[in-house]
Design a protein around this motif. Structure first.
Motif, PDB file in Angstrom:
ATOM      1  N   GLN A   1       0.829  -1.206   0.000  1.00 32.65           N
ATOM      2  CA  GLN A   1       0.000   0.000   0.000  1.00 32.65           C
ATOM      3  C   GLN A   1       0.869   1.264   0.000  1.00 32.65           C
ATOM      4  O   GLN A   1       0.541   2.254  -0.653  1.00 32.65           O
ATOM      5  CB  GLN A   1      -0.928   0.004   1.207  1.00 32.65           C
TER       6      GLN A   1
ATOM      7  N   GLY B   1       0.771   3.534  -3.160  1.00 31.40           N
ATOM      8  CA  GLY B   1       0.277   4.887  -2.928  1.00 31.40           C
ATOM      9  C   GLY B   1       1.250   5.942  -3.416  1.00 31.40           C
ATOM     10  O   GLY B   1       0.845   6.957  -3.996  1.00 31.40           O
TER      11      GLY B   1
ATOM     12  N   ARG C   1       0.505   8.479  -6.479  1.00 30.22           N
ATOM     13  CA  ARG C   1       0.555   9.913  -6.199  1.00 30.22           C
ATOM     14  C   ARG C   1       1.464  10.643  -7.188  1.00 30.22           C
ATOM     15  O   ARG C   1       1.164  11.729  -7.660  1.00 30.22           O
ATOM     16  CB  ARG C   1       1.046  10.123  -4.771  1.00 30.22           C
TER      17      ARG C   1
ATOM     18  N   ASP D   1      -2.415   8.785 -10.391  1.00 31.61           N
ATOM     19  CA  ASP D   1      -3.291   7.602 -10.479  1.00 31.61           C
ATOM     20  C   ASP D   1      -3.251   6.914 -11.844  1.00 31.61           C
ATOM     21  O   ASP D   1      -4.136   6.120 -12.166  1.00 31.61           O
ATOM     22  CB  ASP D   1      -4.752   7.972 -10.146  1.00 31.61           C
TER      23      ASP D   1
ATOM     24  N   LEU E   1      -1.865  -1.660  -4.973  1.00 29.24           N
ATOM     25  CA  LEU E   1      -2.985  -1.338  -4.070  1.00 29.24           C
ATOM     26  C   LEU E   1      -4.014  -2.463  -4.064  1.00 29.24           C
ATOM     27  O   LEU E   1      -4.571  -2.790  -3.006  1.00 29.24           O
ATOM     28  CB  LEU E   1      -3.635  -0.013  -4.486  1.00 29.24           C
TER      29      LEU E   1
ATOM     30  N   PRO F   1      -4.022   9.685   2.765  1.00 28.93           N
ATOM     31  CA  PRO F   1      -3.847   9.053   1.450  1.00 28.93           C
ATOM     32  C   PRO F   1      -3.319   7.635   1.624  1.00 28.93           C
ATOM     33  O   PRO F   1      -2.868   7.253   2.710  1.00 28.93           O
ATOM     34  CB  PRO F   1      -2.813   9.952   0.763  1.00 28.93           C
ATOM     35  N   HIS F   2      -3.349   6.862   0.548  1.00 29.52           N
ATOM     36  CA  HIS F   2      -2.922   5.460   0.629  1.00 29.52           C
ATOM     37  C   HIS F   2      -1.492   5.321   1.151  1.00 29.52           C
ATOM     38  O   HIS F   2      -1.207   4.442   1.970  1.00 29.52           O
ATOM     39  CB  HIS F   2      -3.026   4.800  -0.753  1.00 29.52           C
ATOM     40  N   TRP F   3      -0.596   6.197   0.669  1.00 27.63           N
ATOM     41  CA  TRP F   3       0.811   6.042   1.041  1.00 27.63           C
ATOM     42  C   TRP F   3       1.029   6.267   2.535  1.00 27.63           C
ATOM     43  O   TRP F   3       1.885   5.616   3.136  1.00 27.63           O
ATOM     44  CB  TRP F   3       1.696   6.991   0.225  1.00 27.63           C
TER      45      TRP F   3
END
Length: 242
Positions: free
Chosen positions: A30, A34, A38, A42, A51, A214-216
């Motif tokens: 992830q 991410g 970013r 995307d 992801l 955010p995902h990161w």
């Protein structure tokens, strides 16, 4: 090389070790996914795949936890009301942590079953409830570790005074052991705070920073916590083998 391979095999053969590895890979994927998503807005296929891979590993851990209720119940039963714990505050913190952890599993099972369309209920509230229970357990665990650290520091100071007054080497050895315990509890605090930040993120929007990460950042916090868990597990295994 052979010893390293054997260590990895032994790690993956145990449920606890395998879960640690899956958790680390889940959050690590992830984090990288991410970051890639970013940077490329995307449009990175690798980022999206990482992801998706992370989501599948998370689902894998959820399914495996379907069988954790009995082991958690056995642990809670063995601790009971903490009759062996002299510190009443620590005792009640531990009891509340066990209750939160025990309630977490059935809530997560219901949420999982709802998502799998095995039962006709909405999963959102159940996911929120089990996330809240997890966050409560992490918060109490952090406070518990901080109290243990304060208690151990007082104990270490007494041992240092005893060593200075009497010149006993045994007191110095005890002080070193206490410092190791403090280090372990400090790592517990860092790990719990990292997980707690993610738990709050997964709460509904409007609750502190719910939904903001955010995902990161979720991956970073989870990877940090997972690596601490791997480090603690490896160090405890080495200590047990000595």
């Amino acid at each position: 090389m052979q010893d390293s391979l054997e260590s990895v095999v032994n790690l993956l053969e145990s449920y606890r070790g395998r879960d640690k590895v899956i958790r680390t890979l889940c959050y690590g994927s992830q984090l990288v996914g991410g970051v890639l998503s970013r940077k490329t807005g995307d449009s990175s296929q690798l980022g999206k795949r990482l992801l998706l891979f992370s989501a599948q590993l998370s689902h894998c851990r959820t399914v495996l936890r379907l069988f954790d209720d009995l082991s958690m119940a056995a642990y809670s039963q063995s601790y009971g009301l903490g009759a062996t714990e002299q510190d009443k505050v620590l005792r009640w913190m531990s009891i509340l942590i066990n209750i939160a952890d025990q309630l977490y599993y059935p809530c997560e099972h219901i949420a999982w079953a709802a998502d799998a369309e095995l039962i006709k209920v909405k999963s959102d509230k159940w996911w929120t409830l089990c996330t809240g229970l997890w966050g409560l357990s992490l918060l109490l665990g952090t406070l518990r570790s901080l109290r243990i650290i304060l208690t151990l520091r007082r104990k270490a100071q007494k041992c240092r005074r005893a060593a200075q007054d009497d010149g006993r080497e045994g007191a110095v050895t005890v002080t070193v052991d206490i410092q190791r315990q403090i280090c372990r509890e400090f790592l517990n605090v860092l790990s719990s705070l990292a997980d707690l930040s993610n738990a709050i993120h997964w709460m509904p929007p409007g609750f502190l920073w719910g939904g903001w990460f955010p995902h990161w950042l979720v991956g970073l916090m989870g990877t940090f916590s997972s690596l601490i868990g791997m480090l603690q597990m490896c160090s405890s295994d080495q200590t047990a083998s000595v």
